[in-house]
Design an enzyme around this catalytic site. Sequence first.
Site, PDB file in Angstrom:
ATOM      1  CE  LYS A 182      -1.842   2.405   3.184  1.00 50.82           C
ATOM      2  NZ  LYS A 182      -1.438   4.572   2.399  1.00 50.82           N
ATOM      3  N   GLY A 235       7.378   4.667   7.648  1.00 54.99           N
ATOM      4  CA  GLY A 235       6.324   6.743   8.120  1.00 54.99           C
ATOM      5  C   GLY A 235       6.721   6.851   9.385  1.00 54.99           C
ATOM      6  N   GLY A 240       3.783   3.978  12.998  1.00 52.05           N
ATOM      7  CA  GLY A 240       4.844   3.252  13.337  1.00 52.05           C
ATOM      8  C   GLY A 240       4.209   2.267  14.566  1.00 52.05           C
ATOM      9  CD  GLU A 258      14.154   1.631   8.619  1.00 52.13           C
ATOM     10  OE1 GLU A 258      14.350   2.239   9.020  1.00 52.13           O
ATOM     11  OE2 GLU A 258      14.722   0.394   8.457  1.00 52.13           O
ATOM     12  CB  CYS A 293      13.009   9.215   7.217  1.00 53.20           C
ATOM     13  SG  CYS A 293      14.129   8.518   6.605  1.00 53.20           S
ATOM     14  CD  GLU A 392       9.838  12.894  10.800  1.00 52.48           C
ATOM     15  OE1 GLU A 392       8.867  12.477  10.957  1.00 52.48           O
ATOM     16  OE2 GLU A 392      11.258  12.398  10.207  1.00 52.48           O
TER      17      GLU A 392
HETATM   18  P1  NAD Z   1       2.391   8.294   7.836  1.00 51.07           P
HETATM   19  O1  NAD Z   1       2.607   7.227   9.114  1.00 51.07           O
HETATM   20  O2  NAD Z   1       1.606   9.414   8.013  1.00 51.07           O
HETATM   21  O3  NAD Z   1       2.215   7.506   6.845  1.00 51.07           O
HETATM   22  C1  NAD Z   1       2.706   5.769   6.055  1.00 51.07           C
HETATM   23  C2  NAD Z   1       1.891   5.356   5.409  1.00 51.07           C
HETATM   24  O4  NAD Z   1       1.199   4.583   6.630  1.00 51.07           O
HETATM   25  C3  NAD Z   1       0.808   5.865   4.949  1.00 51.07           C
HETATM   26  O5  NAD Z   1       1.207   5.190   3.508  1.00 51.07           O
HETATM   27  C4  NAD Z   1      -0.114   5.763   5.664  1.00 51.07           C
HETATM   28  O6  NAD Z   1      -1.476   5.711   4.899  1.00 51.07           O
HETATM   29  C5  NAD Z   1       0.311   4.687   6.126  1.00 51.07           C
HETATM   30  N1  NAD Z   1      -0.857   4.550   7.298  1.00 51.07           N
HETATM   31  C6  NAD Z   1      -2.075   5.127   8.369  1.00 51.07           C
HETATM   32  N2  NAD Z   1      -1.890   5.001   9.357  1.00 51.07           N
HETATM   33  C7  NAD Z   1      -2.507   3.685   9.378  1.00 51.07           C
HETATM   34  C8  NAD Z   1      -2.648   2.638   9.644  1.00 51.07           C
HETATM   35  N3  NAD Z   1      -3.270   2.672  10.670  1.00 51.07           N
HETATM   36  N4  NAD Z   1      -2.416   1.472   9.758  1.00 51.07           N
HETATM   37  C9  NAD Z   1      -1.646   1.475   8.894  1.00 51.07           C
HETATM   38  N5  NAD Z   1      -1.098   1.919   7.229  1.00 51.07           N
HETATM   39  C10 NAD Z   1      -1.266   2.909   7.870  1.00 51.07           C
HETATM   40  O7  NAD Z   1       3.699   8.751   6.753  1.00 51.07           O
HETATM   41  P2  NAD Z   1       4.312  10.107   5.900  1.00 51.07           P
HETATM   42  O8  NAD Z   1       3.333  10.743   6.040  1.00 51.07           O
HETATM   43  O9  NAD Z   1       3.338   9.253   4.571  1.00 51.07           O
HETATM   44  O10 NAD Z   1       5.788   9.892   5.630  1.00 51.07           O
HETATM   45  C11 NAD Z   1       6.599  10.798   6.617  1.00 51.07           C
HETATM   46  C12 NAD Z   1       7.414   9.578   7.791  1.00 51.07           C
HETATM   47  O11 NAD Z   1       7.978   9.386   6.593  1.00 51.07           O
HETATM   48  C13 NAD Z   1       8.188  10.748   8.461  1.00 51.07           C
HETATM   49  O12 NAD Z   1       7.973  10.666   9.380  1.00 51.07           O
HETATM   50  C14 NAD Z   1       9.511  10.219   7.633  1.00 51.07           C
HETATM   51  O13 NAD Z   1      10.540  10.030   8.613  1.00 51.07           O
HETATM   52  C15 NAD Z   1       8.981   8.499   7.859  1.00 51.07           C
HETATM   53  N6  NAD Z   1      10.157   8.084   6.937  1.00 51.07           N
HETATM   54  C16 NAD Z   1      11.257   7.670   7.401  1.00 51.07           C
HETATM   55  C17 NAD Z   1      11.607   6.245   6.031  1.00 51.07           C
HETATM   56  C18 NAD Z   1      13.078   6.248   7.117  1.00 51.07           C
HETATM   57  O14 NAD Z   1      14.083   5.118   6.222  1.00 51.07           O
HETATM   58  N7  NAD Z   1      13.136   5.777   8.488  1.00 51.07           N
HETATM   59  C19 NAD Z   1      12.051   7.017   5.413  1.00 51.07           C
HETATM   60  C20 NAD Z   1      11.333   7.561   4.888  1.00 51.07           C
HETATM   61  C21 NAD Z   1      10.091   8.212   5.467  1.00 51.07           C
END
Ligand code: NAD
Length: 489
Positions: A182, A235, A240, A258, A293, A392
């Site tokens: 997804k 995310g 997470g 991650e 990230c 962040e």
């Molecule tokens: P987010 O957590 O809002 O969403 C990430 C994904 O999770 C999306 O596909 C979203 O639809 C899904 N999601 C949201 N709620 C969910 C749930 N309850 N159950 C299952 N899936 C769910 O993050 P974002 O705003 O899309 O991305 C930015 C974040 O990602 C930042 O915090 C960034 O640091 C992190 N990130 C981390 C890395 C790493 O390698 N550590 C890499 C890239 C981004």
Amino acid sequence: MLSFNPDNVALPQGHYINGEHRTDGGSFFSVSRPSDGHTAGELAEANASLVDEAVEVADRAVKESGWASCPPRQRGAILRRWADLIEADTQLALLEALASTRPVYDVKHHEIPFTAEAIRFYAECADKYSGDLLPTRDASLGMLIPEPYGVIGAITPWNFPLSMASWKCGPALAAGNAVVLKPSELTPYSTVRFAELARQAGLPAGVLNIVQGSGAVTGSALVAHPLVRKVSFTGSTQTGARIMSDAAHHGMKPVTLELGGKSPQLVFDDAGDIAEVAGRILRGFTANGGQACVAGTRLIVQRGIADALIDKLIALCQGFKPGVTWDENSRYAPLIDRRQAAKVQQVTEAAVRQGGEILTGGKRFENTGEGYFWQPTLLSNVVANSPAIQEEIFGPVLSVQVFDSEEEGLVLASHPTYGLCAGVHTKNLDRALRAIRGIAAGTVWVNRYGRSGDFIIPTGGFHGSGIGKDLGRQAFEACQRYKSVLIDF
Ligand code: NAD
């Protein structure tokens, strides 16, 4: 010629399940273009029953297609063909640049080659890493045999849609799993093409499926599905935590997480050439508009060179130009949407209310219409408990803190919540080694900032920045479960 007209791009309108495009599901959601705020398209969200179908298809496909049981070199060959198709494809760059924050130049020259190379790296892992023979009593044979999980549920963010998909799918598929992925609902398009190309390369139908929709509906149904045996997520830290809890309550499935970061760039007086160091710091917090990230958003600089470094950074920040992502001359990414722009603004304003000073930036670029282009921003005199130091931001905002002694610098570099990565800039080897030991982060870069194309180096955070690793041999091994075997003879 990389520039293109975003109104003339044919967008895949839905999910990709069992090798077919599907447009059914629940309610519709719209996708907008960060560069100009226009709506790119509308997609039906995958509801729980469509997610069920995708997971069941994946489970059947991995058992019946022979993907899990075929010779690993054969899996590797298909993945290598896939990487070649990714590199040669003309659609991927358009789909990625159109409705994400990634300028087409970057997509073509960095993101797509990086995506293809990640797949190639895992193609090579398929027949290189295996289990173990364990020393046991005489007349016994002890073994640790790896086997694929079956179906892995992968969930990715919007900031680097293609490379995030490759980091999840590469190791999972190389290890013989099926994947239901997804992507973020903000950037749904390029991953569908990515999956089509896998099919063209010879991946059996149903082994890689894409479901579109929000986290609350599609993502949570995927995590909860009983046939999803492992969840690999990238995310935010908040999401997470929710996924870890959901995965525990729905079958105690393992998770790779991650998550977010608030990474320090620790610069000592002996860091060397100021212009070179400033360039590293700048790239560290402005790449993808700060929406990475690993963004190094806390500059912790020793007093002796602080003024010179800050002056250089201010001059560099003022050289940025905004431009829509479909223009080949654009290099600077917009913020993903209005919500993200509001967050950047709130954090900046809070820092100023608490006594902080904006040295440059602090607002949107003018004359960019509904595009959310934020000026690279430097904040000084920020109090330690300010959101600009603690949270962040996910925008191009750098908070500057000045220190005197090495001990003080190391204390400032640590973060109470996050531990994703850190940059250490010094020519003194002893000091660099002390900093590597002293900073609690999953990655420490010395005299550089940012990943290289060395996929053997894993990435992953400590504390609130995550559990487990993407990339490297570790990500491949994490897509397998290990069976202990003891044979008496
Ligand atoms: P987010 O957590 O809002 O969403 C990430 C994904 O999770 C999306 O596909 C979203 O639809 C899904 N999601 C949201 N709620 C969910 C749930 N309850 N159950 C299952 N899936 C769910 O993050 P974002 O705003 O899309 O991305 C930015 C974040 O990602 C930042 O915090 C960034 O640091 C992190 N990130 C981390 C890395 C790493 O390698 N550590 C890499 C890239 C981004």
